[in-house]
Design a protein around this motif. Structure first.
Motif, PDB file in Angstrom:
ATOM      1  N   THR A 150      15.569 -27.164  19.469  1.00 32.37           N
ATOM      2  CA  THR A 150      14.433 -26.793  18.624  1.00 32.37           C
ATOM      3  C   THR A 150      13.123 -27.327  19.176  1.00 32.37           C
ATOM      4  OG1 THR A 150      15.902 -26.842  16.700  1.00 32.37           O
ATOM      5  CG2 THR A 150      13.543 -26.828  16.274  1.00 32.37           C
ATOM      6  N   GLY A 151      13.118 -28.586  19.629  1.00 32.26           N
ATOM      7  CA  GLY A 151      11.899 -29.159  20.202  1.00 32.26           C
ATOM      8  C   GLY A 151      11.461 -28.433  21.462  1.00 32.26           C
ATOM      9  N   GLY A 152      12.417 -28.088  22.325  1.00 30.45           N
ATOM     10  CA  GLY A 152      12.074 -27.342  23.536  1.00 30.45           C
ATOM     11  C   GLY A 152      11.554 -25.952  23.221  1.00 30.45           C
ATOM     12  N   ILE A 179       9.800 -23.441  15.072  1.00 30.10           N
ATOM     13  CA  ILE A 179      10.599 -24.665  14.930  1.00 30.10           C
ATOM     14  C   ILE A 179      11.331 -24.668  13.593  1.00 30.10           C
ATOM     15  CG2 ILE A 179      10.409 -27.161  14.571  1.00 30.10           C
ATOM     16  CD1 ILE A 179       8.296 -27.215  16.741  1.00 30.10           C
ATOM     17  N   GLY A 180      10.615 -24.350  12.527  1.00 27.73           N
ATOM     18  CA  GLY A 180      11.247 -24.320  11.217  1.00 27.73           C
ATOM     19  C   GLY A 180      12.356 -23.283  11.129  1.00 27.73           C
ATOM     20  N   ALA A 181      12.119 -22.111  11.721  1.00 27.07           N
ATOM     21  CA  ALA A 181      13.127 -21.046  11.668  1.00 27.07           C
ATOM     22  C   ALA A 181      14.373 -21.423  12.464  1.00 27.07           C
ATOM     23  CB  ALA A 181      12.520 -19.748  12.197  1.00 27.07           C
ATOM     24  N   VAL A 182      14.188 -21.982  13.667  1.00 27.89           N
ATOM     25  CA  VAL A 182      15.344 -22.357  14.492  1.00 27.89           C
ATOM     26  C   VAL A 182      16.124 -23.492  13.834  1.00 27.89           C
ATOM     27  CG1 VAL A 182      16.029 -23.323  16.723  1.00 27.89           C
ATOM     28  CG2 VAL A 182      14.252 -21.575  16.622  1.00 27.89           C
ATOM     29  N   ALA A 183      15.417 -24.476  13.302  1.00 32.80           N
ATOM     30  CA  ALA A 183      16.094 -25.578  12.622  1.00 32.80           C
ATOM     31  C   ALA A 183      16.888 -25.071  11.419  1.00 32.80           C
ATOM     32  CB  ALA A 183      15.072 -26.625  12.177  1.00 32.80           C
ATOM     33  N   LEU A 195      18.417 -30.832   7.797  1.00 37.02           N
ATOM     34  CA  LEU A 195      17.298 -29.957   8.136  1.00 37.02           C
ATOM     35  C   LEU A 195      15.997 -30.739   8.303  1.00 37.02           C
ATOM     36  CD1 LEU A 195      16.165 -27.074   8.495  1.00 37.02           C
ATOM     37  CD2 LEU A 195      15.803 -27.016   6.016  1.00 37.02           C
ATOM     38  N   ASN A 196      15.716 -31.632   7.373  1.00 31.48           N
ATOM     39  CA  ASN A 196      14.448 -32.360   7.408  1.00 31.48           C
ATOM     40  C   ASN A 196      14.298 -33.194   8.677  1.00 31.48           C
ATOM     41  OD1 ASN A 196      13.836 -31.312   4.906  1.00 31.48           O
ATOM     42  ND2 ASN A 196      14.537 -33.112   3.777  1.00 31.48           N
ATOM     43  N   THR A 197      15.365 -33.886   9.052  1.00 38.77           N
ATOM     44  CA  THR A 197      15.289 -34.743  10.236  1.00 38.77           C
ATOM     45  C   THR A 197      15.118 -33.919  11.507  1.00 38.77           C
ATOM     46  OG1 THR A 197      16.807 -36.247   9.100  1.00 38.77           O
ATOM     47  CG2 THR A 197      16.383 -36.670  11.418  1.00 38.77           C
ATOM     48  N   ILE A 198      15.789 -32.794  11.580  1.00 38.35           N
ATOM     49  CA  ILE A 198      15.652 -31.928  12.760  1.00 38.35           C
ATOM     50  C   ILE A 198      14.227 -31.414  12.880  1.00 38.35           C
ATOM     51  CG2 ILE A 198      16.406 -29.760  13.815  1.00 38.35           C
ATOM     52  CD1 ILE A 198      19.136 -30.187  12.534  1.00 38.35           C
ATOM     53  N   ILE A 199      13.656 -30.974  11.760  1.00 38.86           N
ATOM     54  CA  ILE A 199      12.292 -30.438  11.788  1.00 38.86           C
ATOM     55  C   ILE A 199      11.291 -31.526  12.158  1.00 38.86           C
ATOM     56  CG2 ILE A 199      10.438 -29.536  10.333  1.00 38.86           C
ATOM     57  CD1 ILE A 199      12.486 -27.868   8.867  1.00 38.86           C
ATOM     58  N   ILE A 200      11.400 -32.686  11.522  1.00 34.45           N
ATOM     59  CA  ILE A 200      10.440 -33.763  11.778  1.00 34.45           C
ATOM     60  C   ILE A 200      10.467 -34.191  13.239  1.00 34.45           C
ATOM     61  CG2 ILE A 200       9.884 -36.163  11.253  1.00 34.45           C
ATOM     62  CD1 ILE A 200      10.874 -35.639   8.404  1.00 34.45           C
ATOM     63  N   ALA A 240      -2.045 -26.920  10.616  1.00 30.74           N
ATOM     64  CA  ALA A 240      -1.381 -25.757  11.201  1.00 30.74           C
ATOM     65  C   ALA A 240       0.121 -25.998  11.326  1.00 30.74           C
ATOM     66  CB  ALA A 240      -1.987 -25.447  12.573  1.00 30.74           C
ATOM     67  N   ILE A 241       0.503 -27.209  11.768  1.00 29.30           N
ATOM     68  CA  ILE A 241       1.923 -27.539  11.895  1.00 29.30           C
ATOM     69  C   ILE A 241       2.587 -27.535  10.525  1.00 29.30           C
ATOM     70  CG2 ILE A 241       3.560 -29.340  12.563  1.00 29.30           C
ATOM     71  CD1 ILE A 241       1.540 -30.188  14.711  1.00 29.30           C
ATOM     72  N   GLY A 242       1.961 -28.188   9.551  1.00 32.33           N
ATOM     73  CA  GLY A 242       2.534 -28.240   8.214  1.00 32.33           C
ATOM     74  C   GLY A 242       2.622 -26.883   7.564  1.00 32.33           C
ATOM     75  N   ALA A 243       1.605 -26.029   7.791  1.00 33.67           N
ATOM     76  CA  ALA A 243       1.624 -24.695   7.185  1.00 33.67           C
ATOM     77  C   ALA A 243       2.769 -23.858   7.745  1.00 33.67           C
ATOM     78  CB  ALA A 243       0.285 -24.005   7.426  1.00 33.67           C
ATOM     79  N   GLY A 244       3.010 -23.951   9.046  1.00 36.57           N
ATOM     80  CA  GLY A 244       4.114 -23.190   9.630  1.00 36.57           C
ATOM     81  C   GLY A 244       5.457 -23.623   9.086  1.00 36.57           C
ATOM     82  N   ILE A 245       5.675 -24.933   8.988  1.00 35.90           N
ATOM     83  CA  ILE A 245       6.941 -25.434   8.445  1.00 35.90           C
ATOM     84  C   ILE A 245       7.066 -25.079   6.971  1.00 35.90           C
ATOM     85  CG2 ILE A 245       8.291 -27.499   7.976  1.00 35.90           C
ATOM     86  CD1 ILE A 245       8.152 -26.716  10.927  1.00 35.90           C
ATOM     87  N   ALA A 246       5.987 -25.204   6.211  1.00 39.97           N
ATOM     88  CA  ALA A 246       6.031 -24.901   4.776  1.00 39.97           C
ATOM     89  C   ALA A 246       6.337 -23.435   4.530  1.00 39.97           C
ATOM     90  CB  ALA A 246       4.701 -25.284   4.131  1.00 39.97           C
ATOM     91  N   LEU A 247       5.803 -22.570   5.379  1.00 44.61           N
ATOM     92  CA  LEU A 247       6.071 -21.137   5.210  1.00 44.61           C
ATOM     93  C   LEU A 247       7.550 -20.829   5.403  1.00 44.61           C
ATOM     94  CD1 LEU A 247       5.040 -18.296   4.742  1.00 44.61           C
ATOM     95  CD2 LEU A 247       4.528 -18.137   7.187  1.00 44.61           C
ATOM     96  N   VAL A 248       8.153 -21.446   6.414  1.00 43.06           N
ATOM     97  CA  VAL A 248       9.589 -21.214   6.656  1.00 43.06           C
ATOM     98  C   VAL A 248      10.411 -21.728   5.483  1.00 43.06           C
ATOM     99  CG1 VAL A 248      11.551 -21.850   8.105  1.00 43.06           C
ATOM    100  CG2 VAL A 248       9.374 -21.247   9.151  1.00 43.06           C
TER     101      VAL A 248
END
Length: 258
Positions: A150-152, A179-183, A195-200, A240-248
């Motif tokens: 996910t990070g890559g 990132i959010g979608a893959v996680a 899920l939370n730890t993978i995303i963070i 921007a990072i938070g908005a993308g994760i929140a949307l997923v």
């Protein structure tokens, strides 16, 4: 025979190029101003003034032939190697080892140097860092591989979207969205557990750590314009990072809960 004193125009060109390289490479505002003033003083211009913001540099020299120059900064990245090289050249100037024309040649070579780690290496480093961050955040070893992938994928998306449309916050938003979608897919298919730890851990390579550090250091040094502007840029990146994760999470919350 002693060499003639350098003109203020030559001194200003050297100082502006040194400041430009440092500012574009992630140097702090106060360090850029200090370097420019030290270089000017080493060349005999004792009454120099520099005003640096994240988007521009104003440099002036007083005296019998005063001069003022302005240079625009349009791109900024992180290349601390160039900052170190400019600092080394500045020290050699202060020790009297370089004349303005020699310093200009060396600074031009540093400015034109495009040596960077290849993209595949950056992606691999981001993936490995994400996996290590997961362990540091006390995640499960079973989630190391999902965080690695996910990070890559996140840095790959950031690089691709930034080239496609050079708007930094748009690229960061789409990268965090991926990132959010893959996680989520890893957890949904049973290949991931938390899920939370993978995303963070996966978004950590996108976090503007150097920008936040420079903003705080500039504020502490009294450069309020630069400090506040860099802080605002870091805030927009975090948003921007938070908005993308929140949307997923908002789109797939129902499916994840099920």
């Amino acid at each position: 025979m002693s060499q003639p004193a350098p003109s203020n125009d030559n001194i200003a060109q050297v100082c502006l190029l040194a400041g430009k390289i440092m500012l574009e490479s992630g140097g702090e505002t106060y360090r850029v101003e200090s370097t420019m003033n030290h270089v000017a003083g080493a060349f005999g211009a004792d009454h120099s003034h520099s005003y640096v913001t994240p988007t521009g540099i104003i440099f002036a020299i007083d005296g019998s032939s005063p001069i003022t120059r302005l240079i625009r900064i349009s791109t900024r990245s992180t290349d601390l190697r160039k900052v170190t090289l400019v600092n080394a050249i500045s020290r050699r100037i202060s020790q009297g080892e370089l004349q303005p024309d020699e310093a200009m040649r060396e600074l031009t070579a540093v400015d034109q140097d495009q040596t960077r780690y290849p993209v595949w290496f950056q992606i691999l480093a981001a993936a490995l860092a994400s996996g290590c961050f997961l362990i540091m955040f006390q995640g499960l070893w079973a989630d190391f591989a999902p965080a690695f992938v996910t990070g890559g994928a996140g840095l790959l998306a950031l690089t691709y979207f930034h080239r496609l449309l050079p708007i930094k916050f748009f690229a960061e938003f789409l990268a965090s969205l991926l990132i959010g979608a893959v996680a989520y897919l890893f957890v949904r298919t049973g290949l991931g557990q938390e899920l939370n730890t993978i995303i963070i851990s996966s978004v950590m390579p996108l976090v503007p750590g150097l920008l936040i550090t420079n903003a705080v250091r500039d504020l502490m040094a009294g450069h309020f314009v630069s400090g506040v502007s860099k802080g605002a840029e870091a805030f927009l990146t975090a948003f921007a990072i938070g908005a993308g994760i929140a949307l997923v999470l908002s789109l797939y919350a129902g499916g994840y809960a099920a």
